[in-house]
Design a protein around this motif. Sequence first.
Motif, PDB file in Angstrom:
ATOM      1  N   ALA A 118       0.854  -1.181   0.000  1.00  0.00           N
ATOM      2  CA  ALA A 118       0.000   0.000   0.000  1.00  0.00           C
ATOM      3  C   ALA A 118       0.890   1.232   0.000  1.00  0.00           C
ATOM      4  CB  ALA A 118      -0.933   0.005   1.208  1.00  0.00           C
ATOM      5  N   PRO A 119       1.113   1.855  -1.155  1.00  0.00           N
ATOM      6  CA  PRO A 119       2.026   3.008  -1.222  1.00  0.00           C
ATOM      7  C   PRO A 119       1.566   4.129  -0.298  1.00  0.00           C
ATOM      8  CG  PRO A 119       1.438   2.225  -3.422  1.00  0.00           C
ATOM      9  CD  PRO A 119       0.546   1.511  -2.463  1.00  0.00           C
ATOM     10  N   LEU A 120       2.503   4.716   0.431  1.00  0.00           N
ATOM     11  CA  LEU A 120       2.163   5.795   1.354  1.00  0.00           C
ATOM     12  C   LEU A 120       1.589   7.010   0.634  1.00  0.00           C
ATOM     13  CD1 LEU A 120       5.106   5.714   3.920  1.00  0.00           C
ATOM     14  CD2 LEU A 120       2.765   4.876   4.196  1.00  0.00           C
ATOM     15  N   SER A 121       1.877   7.135  -0.662  1.00  0.00           N
ATOM     16  CA  SER A 121       1.301   8.243  -1.424  1.00  0.00           C
ATOM     17  C   SER A 121      -0.221   8.156  -1.500  1.00  0.00           C
ATOM     18  CB  SER A 121       1.873   8.260  -2.847  1.00  0.00           C
ATOM     19  OG  SER A 121       1.561   7.052  -3.531  1.00  0.00           O
ATOM     20  N   ARG A 122      -0.756   6.964  -1.232  1.00  0.00           N
ATOM     21  CA  ARG A 122      -2.215   6.782  -1.275  1.00  0.00           C
ATOM     22  C   ARG A 122      -2.868   7.041   0.082  1.00  0.00           C
ATOM     23  NH1 ARG A 122      -2.759   2.840  -5.472  1.00  0.00           N
ATOM     24  NH2 ARG A 122      -5.024   3.026  -5.290  1.00  0.00           N
ATOM     25  N   LEU A 123      -2.066   7.155   1.133  1.00  0.00           N
ATOM     26  CA  LEU A 123      -2.611   7.296   2.487  1.00  0.00           C
ATOM     27  C   LEU A 123      -3.494   8.531   2.671  1.00  0.00           C
ATOM     28  CD1 LEU A 123      -2.801   6.322   5.408  1.00  0.00           C
ATOM     29  CD2 LEU A 123      -0.609   7.473   5.862  1.00  0.00           C
ATOM     30  N   PRO A 124      -3.118   9.718   2.155  1.00  0.00           N
ATOM     31  CA  PRO A 124      -3.976  10.892   2.379  1.00  0.00           C
ATOM     32  C   PRO A 124      -5.410  10.706   1.901  1.00  0.00           C
ATOM     33  CG  PRO A 124      -1.832  11.578   1.574  1.00  0.00           C
ATOM     34  CD  PRO A 124      -1.854  10.079   1.480  1.00  0.00           C
ATOM     35  N   ALA A 125      -5.595  10.019   0.784  1.00  0.00           N
ATOM     36  CA  ALA A 125      -6.958   9.798   0.288  1.00  0.00           C
ATOM     37  C   ALA A 125      -7.786   9.026   1.299  1.00  0.00           C
ATOM     38  CB  ALA A 125      -6.906   9.044  -1.048  1.00  0.00           C
ATOM     39  N   TYR A 126      -7.175   8.053   1.959  1.00  0.00           N
ATOM     40  CA  TYR A 126      -7.914   7.254   2.944  1.00  0.00           C
ATOM     41  C   TYR A 126      -8.094   8.010   4.254  1.00  0.00           C
ATOM     42  CZ  TYR A 126      -7.742   3.306  -0.191  1.00  0.00           C
ATOM     43  OH  TYR A 126      -7.934   2.488  -1.281  1.00  0.00           O
ATOM     44  N   ILE A 133     -12.683   7.234  -4.386  1.00  0.00           N
ATOM     45  CA  ILE A 133     -12.233   8.022  -5.540  1.00  0.00           C
ATOM     46  C   ILE A 133     -10.816   7.614  -5.929  1.00  0.00           C
ATOM     47  CG2 ILE A 133     -11.806  10.363  -6.383  1.00  0.00           C
ATOM     48  CD1 ILE A 133     -13.946  11.311  -4.357  1.00  0.00           C
ATOM     49  N   ASP A 134      -9.979   7.406  -4.927  1.00  0.00           N
ATOM     50  CA  ASP A 134      -8.622   6.919  -5.169  1.00  0.00           C
ATOM     51  C   ASP A 134      -8.661   5.578  -5.903  1.00  0.00           C
ATOM     52  OD1 ASP A 134      -5.568   6.969  -4.248  1.00  0.00           O
ATOM     53  OD2 ASP A 134      -6.352   4.979  -3.777  1.00  0.00           O
ATOM     54  N   LEU A 135      -9.582   4.710  -5.500  1.00  0.00           N
ATOM     55  CA  LEU A 135      -9.704   3.390  -6.119  1.00  0.00           C
ATOM     56  C   LEU A 135     -10.107   3.500  -7.588  1.00  0.00           C
ATOM     57  CD1 LEU A 135     -11.513   0.376  -4.448  1.00  0.00           C
ATOM     58  CD2 LEU A 135     -11.776   0.843  -6.870  1.00  0.00           C
ATOM     59  N   HIS A 140      -7.031  -0.587  -6.546  1.00  0.00           N
ATOM     60  CA  HIS A 140      -6.931  -0.900  -5.122  1.00  0.00           C
ATOM     61  C   HIS A 140      -5.527  -0.603  -4.606  1.00  0.00           C
ATOM     62  CE1 HIS A 140     -10.804  -2.827  -4.322  1.00  0.00           C
ATOM     63  NE2 HIS A 140     -10.740  -3.319  -5.546  1.00  0.00           N
ATOM     64  N   ALA A 141      -5.450   0.114  -3.494  1.00  0.00           N
ATOM     65  CA  ALA A 141      -4.150   0.367  -2.873  1.00  0.00           C
ATOM     66  C   ALA A 141      -3.550  -0.938  -2.362  1.00  0.00           C
ATOM     67  CB  ALA A 141      -4.302   1.372  -1.738  1.00  0.00           C
ATOM     68  N   SER A 142      -4.373  -1.797  -1.789  1.00  0.00           N
ATOM     69  CA  SER A 142      -4.024  -3.165  -1.410  1.00  0.00           C
ATOM     70  C   SER A 142      -5.323  -3.859  -1.040  1.00  0.00           C
ATOM     71  CB  SER A 142      -3.046  -3.190  -0.230  1.00  0.00           C
ATOM     72  OG  SER A 142      -3.722  -2.934   0.989  1.00  0.00           O
ATOM     73  N   ARG A 188     -24.728   7.049 -13.671  1.00  0.00           N
ATOM     74  CA  ARG A 188     -24.378   5.664 -14.020  1.00  0.00           C
ATOM     75  C   ARG A 188     -24.636   5.397 -15.498  1.00  0.00           C
ATOM     76  NH1 ARG A 188     -27.022   4.677  -9.203  1.00  0.00           N
ATOM     77  NH2 ARG A 188     -28.857   3.895 -10.311  1.00  0.00           N
ATOM     78  N   TRP A 189     -25.702   5.954 -16.023  1.00  0.00           N
ATOM     79  CA  TRP A 189     -26.032   5.749 -17.444  1.00  0.00           C
ATOM     80  C   TRP A 189     -24.935   6.338 -18.328  1.00  0.00           C
ATOM     81  CZ3 TRP A 189     -27.124   8.636 -21.854  1.00  0.00           C
ATOM     82  CH2 TRP A 189     -27.773   7.952 -22.876  1.00  0.00           C
ATOM     83  N   ILE A 190     -24.455   7.514 -17.974  1.00  0.00           N
ATOM     84  CA  ILE A 190     -23.394   8.153 -18.754  1.00  0.00           C
ATOM     85  C   ILE A 190     -22.106   7.327 -18.684  1.00  0.00           C
ATOM     86  CG2 ILE A 190     -21.886  10.191 -18.867  1.00  0.00           C
ATOM     87  CD1 ILE A 190     -24.288  11.837 -17.865  1.00  0.00           C
ATOM     88  N   ASN A 191     -21.871   6.714 -17.527  1.00  0.00           N
ATOM     89  CA  ASN A 191     -20.617   5.967 -17.314  1.00  0.00           C
ATOM     90  C   ASN A 191     -20.849   4.454 -17.306  1.00  0.00           C
ATOM     91  OD1 ASN A 191     -18.501   8.183 -16.500  1.00  0.00           O
ATOM     92  ND2 ASN A 191     -20.380   8.695 -15.379  1.00  0.00           N
ATOM     93  N   ALA A 192     -21.847   4.001 -18.049  1.00  0.00           N
ATOM     94  CA  ALA A 192     -22.262   2.597 -17.987  1.00  0.00           C
ATOM     95  C   ALA A 192     -21.172   1.618 -18.404  1.00  0.00           C
ATOM     96  CB  ALA A 192     -23.511   2.386 -18.846  1.00  0.00           C
ATOM     97  N   ASP A 193     -20.215   2.053 -19.198  1.00  0.00           N
ATOM     98  CA  ASP A 193     -19.160   1.154 -19.664  1.00  0.00           C
ATOM     99  C   ASP A 193     -17.964   1.097 -18.724  1.00  0.00           C
ATOM    100  OD1 ASP A 193     -20.522   0.376 -21.967  1.00  0.00           O
ATOM    101  OD2 ASP A 193     -19.813   2.142 -23.068  1.00  0.00           O
ATOM    102  N   SER A 194     -18.006   1.848 -17.628  1.00  0.00           N
ATOM    103  CA  SER A 194     -16.898   1.850 -16.678  1.00  0.00           C
ATOM    104  C   SER A 194     -17.308   1.137 -15.391  1.00  0.00           C
ATOM    105  CB  SER A 194     -16.462   3.284 -16.357  1.00  0.00           C
ATOM    106  OG  SER A 194     -15.490   3.282 -15.329  1.00  0.00           O
ATOM    107  N   TYR A 195     -16.820  -0.080 -15.208  1.00  0.00           N
ATOM    108  CA  TYR A 195     -17.145  -0.847 -14.004  1.00  0.00           C
ATOM    109  C   TYR A 195     -16.726  -0.088 -12.748  1.00  0.00           C
ATOM    110  CZ  TYR A 195     -17.131  -4.616 -10.565  1.00  0.00           C
ATOM    111  OH  TYR A 195     -17.368  -5.374  -9.443  1.00  0.00           O
ATOM    112  N   GLN A 196     -15.523   0.481 -12.767  1.00  0.00           N
ATOM    113  CA  GLN A 196     -15.000   1.164 -11.586  1.00  0.00           C
ATOM    114  C   GLN A 196     -15.889   2.335 -11.185  1.00  0.00           C
ATOM    115  OE1 GLN A 196     -12.549  -0.004  -9.927  1.00  0.00           O
ATOM    116  NE2 GLN A 196     -11.061  -0.993 -11.228  1.00  0.00           N
ATOM    117  N   VAL A 197     -16.292   3.140 -12.164  1.00  0.00           N
ATOM    118  CA  VAL A 197     -17.110   4.313 -11.864  1.00  0.00           C
ATOM    119  C   VAL A 197     -18.478   3.893 -11.336  1.00  0.00           C
ATOM    120  CG1 VAL A 197     -18.307   6.296 -12.878  1.00  0.00           C
ATOM    121  CG2 VAL A 197     -15.921   5.838 -13.473  1.00  0.00           C
ATOM    122  N   ILE A 198     -19.112   2.931 -11.977  1.00  0.00           N
ATOM    123  CA  ILE A 198     -20.459   2.510 -11.587  1.00  0.00           C
ATOM    124  C   ILE A 198     -20.489   1.945 -10.168  1.00  0.00           C
ATOM    125  CG2 ILE A 198     -22.096   0.624 -11.968  1.00  0.00           C
ATOM    126  CD1 ILE A 198     -22.322   1.299 -14.754  1.00  0.00           C
TER     127      ILE A 198
END
Length: 379
Positions: A118-126, A133-135, A140-142, A188-198
């Motif tokens: 889990a990179p420490l650069s990702r810690l502030p988001a959590y 949003i980071d994900l 996934h950070a880990s 969700r309809w606008i971003n229907a092709d993005s699993y992560q966003v939905i």
Amino acid sequence: MTQLYFRNIDGLRFFAFLIVLVSHLSIFTGYEARFYRPIRRLFLTHGDLGVSFFFTLSGFLITYLLFQERERSGVVSLRHFYIRRILRIWPVYLVVLVCGFFVFPHLIDTPLAVSLEAPLSRLPAYLFFAGNIDLVYLGHASVIVGILWSLAVEEQFYLVWPAVFKRVRASRVPWILGTVIAASFVYRWINADSYQVIHYMTFSVFSDLAIGCLFAYLVYFKAGVWRLFENLPRWAIVLNYALLLVCLVLRGMRTEPISGALPQTLRALESCVFCLLFVGIILEQCYSKHSLFKVGDSPALTYLGKISYGLCAYHMLAMVLVLWAGVVFFGLPLTHGSISIVIGIAAATSFVSMAFAHLSYIYMEKPVLRLKERVGYSK
């Protein structure tokens, strides 16, 4: 109709966690037997729906309690609300962050089939509850801290919702929630092709919480709604559970995204359909006189529901420890082909998860929760 305590909510929380646990076990145990693959796809890998169930439950309960507080005292105290949330969420959350970012990457040096870095650069988001949003943008950070994305969504929602609730009349609440649900669907309809966003982005999943909030309003102010569920016949209850099972199977049969306007709309509607089925279960459990069973009748399920927050937060820690112990002490390969090993890993992970959650609840969460008495009661 006002109700001070919903005795079956805790048990439902446990079943929501169970959906998540089964999904993670089926994904990370590495079992690939031919007979097992269709079972896993159709029935086992629906962990995101377990999270949706949690969101719906949380939206329903918190909003109902907000209505009760306003009826009892005439005002909603934002200060008390946020203190209660901090006392409930932060201790366990910070323990998992410390373990995920600082302990486990250095404690376990044996290669596993899951990522612990889990990179420490990702810690502030959590730290600022933006893990979802980071994900979406970085993955996934880990496996340990990645599961905290759902807590980020809840905290974002409850940073906004009580402040809005406090400033509007009750009659405007359904219009606001309806707007949130509609806007979330459009997103969700606008971003229907993005699993992560939905599945992870804030605006995509706010509707899960808002649907729970909306039905809290309906049962609180519309006597016809809770009476409908109070007198719901058994065939209707069975139908709701049957529809949920059918929808799960149909969802599992979809292996590849399908292009076209109608499938795009269906993908955007999917979470709403499941949340409505979850609402049916919640209201049936809370109000129905003709339920096939009440989860609150089981002390074991009730207690597991009480510690379900810890179960959700710690179960990946438990799984990593079990997999590590299997490799180091029992010589298990990283990938294997034995159903007995899968069952053993599942049983051990469940036991360790419950042990962690129980100890956390008794020695950390429960003492901290007693402080809530100073700022008013909230489940």
